[in-house]
Design a protein around this motif. Sequence first.
Motif, PDB file in Angstrom:
ATOM      1  N   GLY A 138      25.805  69.054  -4.348  1.00 23.88           N
ATOM      2  CA  GLY A 138      26.204  69.514  -3.021  1.00 23.88           C
ATOM      3  C   GLY A 138      26.197  71.033  -2.917  1.00 23.88           C
ATOM      4  N   ALA A 139      26.428  71.718  -4.035  1.00 26.17           N
ATOM      5  CA  ALA A 139      26.391  73.177  -4.033  1.00 26.17           C
ATOM      6  C   ALA A 139      24.962  73.710  -4.147  1.00 26.17           C
ATOM      7  CB  ALA A 139      27.235  73.711  -5.186  1.00 26.17           C
ATOM      8  N   VAL A 140      24.095  73.000  -4.847  1.00 31.64           N
ATOM      9  CA  VAL A 140      22.718  73.450  -5.056  1.00 31.64           C
ATOM     10  C   VAL A 140      21.837  73.150  -3.841  1.00 31.64           C
ATOM     11  CG1 VAL A 140      20.628  72.998  -6.429  1.00 31.64           C
ATOM     12  CG2 VAL A 140      22.817  73.335  -7.557  1.00 31.64           C
ATOM     13  N   PHE A 141      22.118  72.080  -3.159  1.00 35.25           N
ATOM     14  CA  PHE A 141      21.251  71.656  -2.054  1.00 35.25           C
ATOM     15  C   PHE A 141      21.081  72.731  -0.975  1.00 35.25           C
ATOM     16  CE2 PHE A 141      20.230  69.102   1.753  1.00 35.25           C
ATOM     17  CZ  PHE A 141      18.995  68.644   1.323  1.00 35.25           C
ATOM     18  N   PRO A 142      22.135  73.453  -0.574  1.00 37.57           N
ATOM     19  CA  PRO A 142      21.923  74.524   0.411  1.00 37.57           C
ATOM     20  C   PRO A 142      20.957  75.608  -0.077  1.00 37.57           C
ATOM     21  CG  PRO A 142      24.241  73.984   0.305  1.00 37.57           C
ATOM     22  CD  PRO A 142      23.567  73.231  -0.805  1.00 37.57           C
ATOM     23  N   LEU A 143      20.923  75.841  -1.392  1.00 42.67           N
ATOM     24  CA  LEU A 143      19.958  76.800  -1.935  1.00 42.67           C
ATOM     25  C   LEU A 143      18.529  76.342  -1.692  1.00 42.67           C
ATOM     26  CD1 LEU A 143      21.609  77.648  -5.371  1.00 42.67           C
ATOM     27  CD2 LEU A 143      21.563  79.072  -3.323  1.00 42.67           C
ATOM     28  N   VAL A 144      18.303  75.048  -1.878  1.00 42.72           N
ATOM     29  CA  VAL A 144      16.965  74.496  -1.660  1.00 42.72           C
ATOM     30  C   VAL A 144      16.595  74.598  -0.187  1.00 42.72           C
ATOM     31  CG1 VAL A 144      15.543  72.418  -1.802  1.00 42.72           C
ATOM     32  CG2 VAL A 144      17.126  72.959  -3.639  1.00 42.72           C
ATOM     33  N   LEU A 145      17.535  74.271   0.681  1.00 37.40           N
ATOM     34  CA  LEU A 145      17.253  74.367   2.117  1.00 37.40           C
ATOM     35  C   LEU A 145      16.970  75.809   2.521  1.00 37.40           C
ATOM     36  CD1 LEU A 145      19.845  71.894   3.662  1.00 37.40           C
ATOM     37  CD2 LEU A 145      17.394  71.560   3.318  1.00 37.40           C
ATOM     38  N   ASN A 146      17.704  76.738   1.948  1.00 39.77           N
ATOM     39  CA  ASN A 146      17.466  78.140   2.232  1.00 39.77           C
ATOM     40  C   ASN A 146      16.096  78.573   1.712  1.00 39.77           C
ATOM     41  OD1 ASN A 146      18.138  80.708   3.219  1.00 39.77           O
ATOM     42  ND2 ASN A 146      18.828  81.346   1.185  1.00 39.77           N
ATOM     43  N   ALA A 147      15.759  78.138   0.504  1.00 39.69           N
ATOM     44  CA  ALA A 147      14.451  78.470  -0.064  1.00 39.69           C
ATOM     45  C   ALA A 147      13.332  77.842   0.755  1.00 39.69           C
ATOM     46  CB  ALA A 147      14.379  77.988  -1.509  1.00 39.69           C
ATOM     47  N   LYS A 148      13.593  76.674   1.305  1.00 39.73           N
ATOM     48  CA  LYS A 148      12.589  75.989   2.128  1.00 39.73           C
ATOM     49  C   LYS A 148      12.219  76.841   3.346  1.00 39.73           C
ATOM     50  CE  LYS A 148      12.044  71.778   4.845  1.00 39.73           C
ATOM     51  NZ  LYS A 148      12.677  70.545   5.284  1.00 39.73           N
ATOM     52  N   ASN A 149      13.169  77.554   3.890  1.00 39.65           N
ATOM     53  CA  ASN A 149      12.928  78.357   5.080  1.00 39.65           C
ATOM     54  C   ASN A 149      12.453  79.770   4.772  1.00 39.65           C
ATOM     55  OD1 ASN A 149      13.754  76.232   6.725  1.00 39.65           O
ATOM     56  ND2 ASN A 149      15.891  76.849   6.558  1.00 39.65           N
ATOM     57  N   GLU A 150      12.763  80.288   3.582  1.00 40.98           N
ATOM     58  CA  GLU A 150      12.487  81.689   3.309  1.00 40.98           C
ATOM     59  C   GLU A 150      11.351  81.940   2.327  1.00 40.98           C
ATOM     60  OE1 GLU A 150      15.976  83.885   2.345  1.00 40.98           O
ATOM     61  OE2 GLU A 150      17.046  83.194   4.111  1.00 40.98           O
ATOM     62  N   ILE A 151      11.084  81.037   1.421  1.00 44.42           N
ATOM     63  CA  ILE A 151      10.059  81.250   0.408  1.00 44.42           C
ATOM     64  C   ILE A 151       8.809  80.474   0.810  1.00 44.42           C
ATOM     65  CG2 ILE A 151       9.465  80.971  -2.023  1.00 44.42           C
ATOM     66  CD1 ILE A 151      12.457  81.221  -2.655  1.00 44.42           C
ATOM     67  N   LYS A 152       7.702  81.189   0.941  1.00 42.63           N
ATOM     68  CA  LYS A 152       6.458  80.579   1.416  1.00 42.63           C
ATOM     69  C   LYS A 152       6.004  79.427   0.530  1.00 42.63           C
ATOM     70  CE  LYS A 152       4.698  84.825   3.437  1.00 42.63           C
ATOM     71  NZ  LYS A 152       3.687  85.872   3.331  1.00 42.63           N
ATOM     72  N   ALA A 153       6.099  79.602  -0.777  1.00 45.41           N
ATOM     73  CA  ALA A 153       5.628  78.575  -1.693  1.00 45.41           C
ATOM     74  C   ALA A 153       6.437  77.290  -1.542  1.00 45.41           C
ATOM     75  CB  ALA A 153       5.702  79.079  -3.136  1.00 45.41           C
TER      76      ALA A 153
END
Length: 174
Positions: free
Chosen positions: A51-66
């Motif tokens: 639950g703590a890591v998942f927001p990081l993935v969602l954030n990376a999904k929007n900000e990191i092109k790869a």
Amino acid sequence: MQKERAYPFGIAFVFTFAAWVFNINYISDNRLFEALNGILTVTTLIIGFWGAVFPLVLNAKNEIKAVKRVFDIDKNGLYYEYMYVMLLSGMFLIITTISAYFRDSYLGTIYYKSIFYILVFLFVFFICATFRCLSITIHLVFLNNNISEDDTVHKRTELIERFEEELKNTDEYK
């Protein structure tokens, strides 16, 4: 692809089968409650960590092109499927573990004889599914941001190539 999908089941089955063949069953052990407490603690910590890591993935999904590109390619929702299986298996493990606390109520039933093997299967499956999810998540979070949309550029990471290949293979099995 099928290997990645099947290995949590396979490893859990091997461990459970080995426990059954060697007649390992600690359901009546006096220290079972300590083991059950440990299973509950590990399972809830992993689900909480997720639950703590998942927001990081969602954030990376929007900000990191790869990472955005990987999610755009994942039309079949493979990442979602892996995450869902991990969380669902964790919930089943928690429910089964709690029911094992009341093992004396099931004395003499098939459930009493099989609860230990069910716990072994669910625990090993949950750990393998968690490893699969967190491994993919860690790779996604730390992907190189310089990956181009152009397929002729050779800076693509091995993870994206493998993930694209797995997605192509998924279409064959669905």
